[in-house]
Design a protein around this motif. Structure first.
Motif, PDB file in Angstrom:
ATOM      1  N   VAL A   1      -0.725  18.305  12.876  1.00 44.66           N
ATOM      2  CA  VAL A   1      -0.367  17.510  14.048  1.00 44.66           C
ATOM      3  C   VAL A   1       0.844  16.624  13.753  1.00 44.66           C
ATOM      4  N   THR A   2       0.819  15.973  12.604  1.00 47.36           N
ATOM      5  CA  THR A   2       1.925  15.071  12.282  1.00 47.36           C
ATOM      6  C   THR A   2       2.045  14.886  10.784  1.00 47.36           C
ATOM      7  N   LEU A   3       3.259  14.681  10.348  1.00 44.84           N
ATOM      8  CA  LEU A   3       3.550  14.369   8.951  1.00 44.84           C
ATOM      9  C   LEU A   3       4.008  12.924   8.899  1.00 44.84           C
ATOM     10  N   LEU A   4       3.239  12.085   8.203  1.00 44.04           N
ATOM     11  CA  LEU A   4       3.512  10.653   8.150  1.00 44.04           C
ATOM     12  C   LEU A   4       4.127  10.282   6.811  1.00 44.04           C
ATOM     13  N   THR A   5       5.159   9.458   6.848  1.00 48.61           N
ATOM     14  CA  THR A   5       5.759   8.932   5.626  1.00 48.61           C
ATOM     15  C   THR A   5       5.825   7.422   5.743  1.00 48.61           C
ATOM     16  N   ASN A   6       5.202   6.729   4.796  1.00 50.72           N
ATOM     17  CA  ASN A   6       5.165   5.270   4.806  1.00 50.72           C
ATOM     18  C   ASN A   6       5.696   4.727   3.489  1.00 50.72           C
ATOM     19  N   TYR A   7       6.263   3.522   3.562  1.00 50.51           N
ATOM     20  CA  TYR A   7       6.767   2.841   2.374  1.00 50.51           C
ATOM     21  C   TYR A   7       6.112   1.470   2.286  1.00 50.51           C
ATOM     22  N   VAL A   8       5.652   1.088   1.095  1.00 52.05           N
ATOM     23  CA  VAL A   8       4.980  -0.192   0.893  1.00 52.05           C
ATOM     24  C   VAL A   8       5.529  -0.833  -0.380  1.00 52.05           C
ATOM     25  N   ARG A   9       5.836  -2.108  -0.317  1.00 50.97           N
ATOM     26  CA  ARG A   9       6.330  -2.824  -1.495  1.00 50.97           C
ATOM     27  C   ARG A   9       5.247  -2.891  -2.565  1.00 50.97           C
ATOM     28  N   LEU A  10       5.581  -2.439  -3.770  1.00 51.80           N
ATOM     29  CA  LEU A  10       4.613  -2.428  -4.861  1.00 51.80           C
ATOM     30  C   LEU A  10       4.382  -3.815  -5.455  1.00 51.80           C
ATOM     31  N   ASP A  11       5.390  -4.701  -5.378  1.00 54.23           N
ATOM     32  CA  ASP A  11       5.193  -6.029  -5.948  1.00 54.23           C
ATOM     33  C   ASP A  11       4.173  -6.838  -5.156  1.00 54.23           C
ATOM     34  N   LEU A  12       3.918  -6.445  -3.909  1.00 58.48           N
ATOM     35  CA  LEU A  12       2.941  -7.148  -3.077  1.00 58.48           C
ATOM     36  C   LEU A  12       1.580  -6.457  -3.075  1.00 58.48           C
TER      37      LEU A  12
ATOM     38  N   ILE B   1      -2.096  -0.273  -5.737  1.00 52.89           N
ATOM     39  CA  ILE B   1      -2.250   0.532  -4.526  1.00 52.89           C
ATOM     40  C   ILE B   1      -2.099   2.025  -4.810  1.00 52.89           C
ATOM     41  N   LEU B   2      -1.399   2.377  -5.891  1.00 53.48           N
ATOM     42  CA  LEU B   2      -1.215   3.785  -6.234  1.00 53.48           C
ATOM     43  C   LEU B   2      -2.534   4.459  -6.600  1.00 53.48           C
ATOM     44  N   GLU B   3      -3.546   3.680  -6.920  1.00 56.94           N
ATOM     45  CA  GLU B   3      -4.846   4.230  -7.284  1.00 56.94           C
ATOM     46  C   GLU B   3      -5.717   4.529  -6.063  1.00 56.94           C
ATOM     47  N   THR B   4      -5.276   4.166  -4.882  1.00 52.75           N
ATOM     48  CA  THR B   4      -6.063   4.362  -3.661  1.00 52.75           C
ATOM     49  C   THR B   4      -6.060   5.826  -3.239  1.00 52.75           C
ATOM     50  N   ASP B   5      -7.204   6.320  -2.809  1.00 50.54           N
ATOM     51  CA  ASP B   5      -7.322   7.689  -2.294  1.00 50.54           C
ATOM     52  C   ASP B   5      -7.059   7.659  -0.789  1.00 50.54           C
ATOM     53  N   PHE B   6      -5.808   7.927  -0.413  1.00 54.30           N
ATOM     54  CA  PHE B   6      -5.437   7.825   0.995  1.00 54.30           C
ATOM     55  C   PHE B   6      -5.840   9.049   1.815  1.00 54.30           C
ATOM     56  N   SER B   7      -6.504   9.999   1.189  1.00 51.11           N
ATOM     57  CA  SER B   7      -7.097  11.081   1.978  1.00 51.11           C
ATOM     58  C   SER B   7      -8.381  10.581   2.651  1.00 51.11           C
ATOM     59  N   ARG B   8      -8.919   9.463   2.127  1.00 52.78           N
ATOM     60  CA  ARG B   8     -10.142   8.875   2.674  1.00 52.78           C
ATOM     61  C   ARG B   8      -9.899   7.491   3.280  1.00 52.78           C
TER      62      ARG B   8
ATOM     63  N   GLU C   1      -5.027  -4.588   4.631  1.00 52.83           N
ATOM     64  CA  GLU C   1      -5.754  -5.752   5.130  1.00 52.83           C
ATOM     65  C   GLU C   1      -6.988  -6.051   4.290  1.00 52.83           C
ATOM     66  N   GLY C   2      -7.766  -5.004   3.942  1.00 44.30           N
ATOM     67  CA  GLY C   2      -9.028  -5.212   3.249  1.00 44.30           C
ATOM     68  C   GLY C   2      -8.879  -5.470   1.766  1.00 44.30           C
ATOM     69  N   LYS C   3      -8.022  -4.730   1.093  1.00 40.33           N
ATOM     70  CA  LYS C   3      -7.892  -4.850  -0.350  1.00 40.33           C
ATOM     71  C   LYS C   3      -6.882  -5.910  -0.768  1.00 40.33           C
ATOM     72  N   PHE C   4      -5.814  -6.047   0.014  1.00 40.13           N
ATOM     73  CA  PHE C   4      -4.742  -6.952  -0.401  1.00 40.13           C
ATOM     74  C   PHE C   4      -4.636  -8.201   0.472  1.00 40.13           C
ATOM     75  N   GLY C   5      -5.522  -8.330   1.445  1.00 40.23           N
ATOM     76  CA  GLY C   5      -5.576  -9.544   2.247  1.00 40.23           C
ATOM     77  C   GLY C   5      -4.375  -9.773   3.134  1.00 40.23           C
ATOM     78  N   MET C   6      -3.667  -8.694   3.485  1.00 36.84           N
ATOM     79  CA  MET C   6      -2.500  -8.833   4.350  1.00 36.84           C
ATOM     80  C   MET C   6      -2.930  -8.746   5.812  1.00 36.84           C
ATOM     81  N   LYS C   7      -2.435  -9.648   6.604  1.00 40.18           N
ATOM     82  CA  LYS C   7      -2.719  -9.634   8.032  1.00 40.18           C
ATOM     83  C   LYS C   7      -1.533  -9.029   8.757  1.00 40.18           C
TER      84      LYS C   7
END
Length: 212
Positions: free
Chosen positions: A150-161, A165-172, A180-186
């Motif tokens: 349906v769609t191919l998503l590409t996202n970029y996230v600052r690693l210093d913040l 995060i590289l250890e997260t299983d983003f298939s789930r 929001e949940g792990k890093f407390g970002m609103k």
């Protein structure tokens, strides 16, 4: 002429007016992607000092670009590069594609194509305000329903913040939920843009469903 002014492309001996040189310099930055859509320019005093010109000269250059539609000014917020892509009202509702699917009862699968630390492209670095030498997570995911992409998503996230995060299983896990949940970002505001373009051979081959 100082190296900073030379880098800014200002030639005081040229027959072209300085404000016209500044306008052209900004056009080039936008055209090359150095200043992407929605990029917020520095304040007028900062930008004038960087270019080595008066605020009046800078304002004349900015006015030209605003009249051309390349820039826009928002009272109290600053001057921004305009967008050339489609931004319907529905695009501005803050929700993820997975949330949209869930609300509609659509069952989908997520395949993580890549999740790697990279030096960000200049437009991404500008939008995320990545510090010099900083890296970002580049996350590429393929969303499919009933085996069809349906769609191919590409996202970029600052690693210093977002350490770890590289250890997260983003298939789930969802990206917004992780931030929001792990890093407390609103995540209070966001902007989506839509554009159509031909798929590259790599994307077309990778997104093609397997046929038996």
């Amino acid at each position: 002429m100082s190296s900073e002014k030379a880098a800014a492309g200002i030639d005081r001996d040229a027959p072209v007016a300085i404000h016209s040189q500044i306008s052209e310099r900004i056009r080039n930055r936008v055209a090359t992607g150095e200043w992407p859509a929605h990029y917020r320019l520095k304040s007028e005093p900062e930008l004038a000092a960087e270019l080595g010109v008066s605020r009046g000269t800078l304002r004349r250059a900015l006015t030209t670009l605003i009249e051309e539609g390349l820039l826009r000014q928002v009272r109290g917020r600053g001057t921004f590069v305009t967008s050339t892509t489609f931004e319907p009202a529905i695009a501005q509702r803050l929700s993820t594609l997975s949330e949209d699917f869930a609300h509609q009862g659509v069952v989908f699968d997520t395949e993580v194509r890549s999740a790697e630390a990279i030096e960000p492209p200049r437009p991404v670095a500008a939008l995320l305000d990545v510090p010099a030498g900083g890296q970002v997570l580049r996350l590429s995911r393929l969303r499919s329903t009933d085996g069809d992409p349906v769609t191919l998503l590409t996202n970029y996230v600052r690693l210093d913040l977002t350490p770890g995060i590289l250890e997260t299983d983003f298939s789930r896990e969802s990206l917004f939920g992780t931030l929001e949940g792990k890093f407390g970002m609103k995540i209070g505001t966001a902007r989506r843009t839509f554009s159509a373009e031909a798929a590259t051979d790599e994307i077309a081959a990778g997104a093609a469903p397997e046929r038996r």
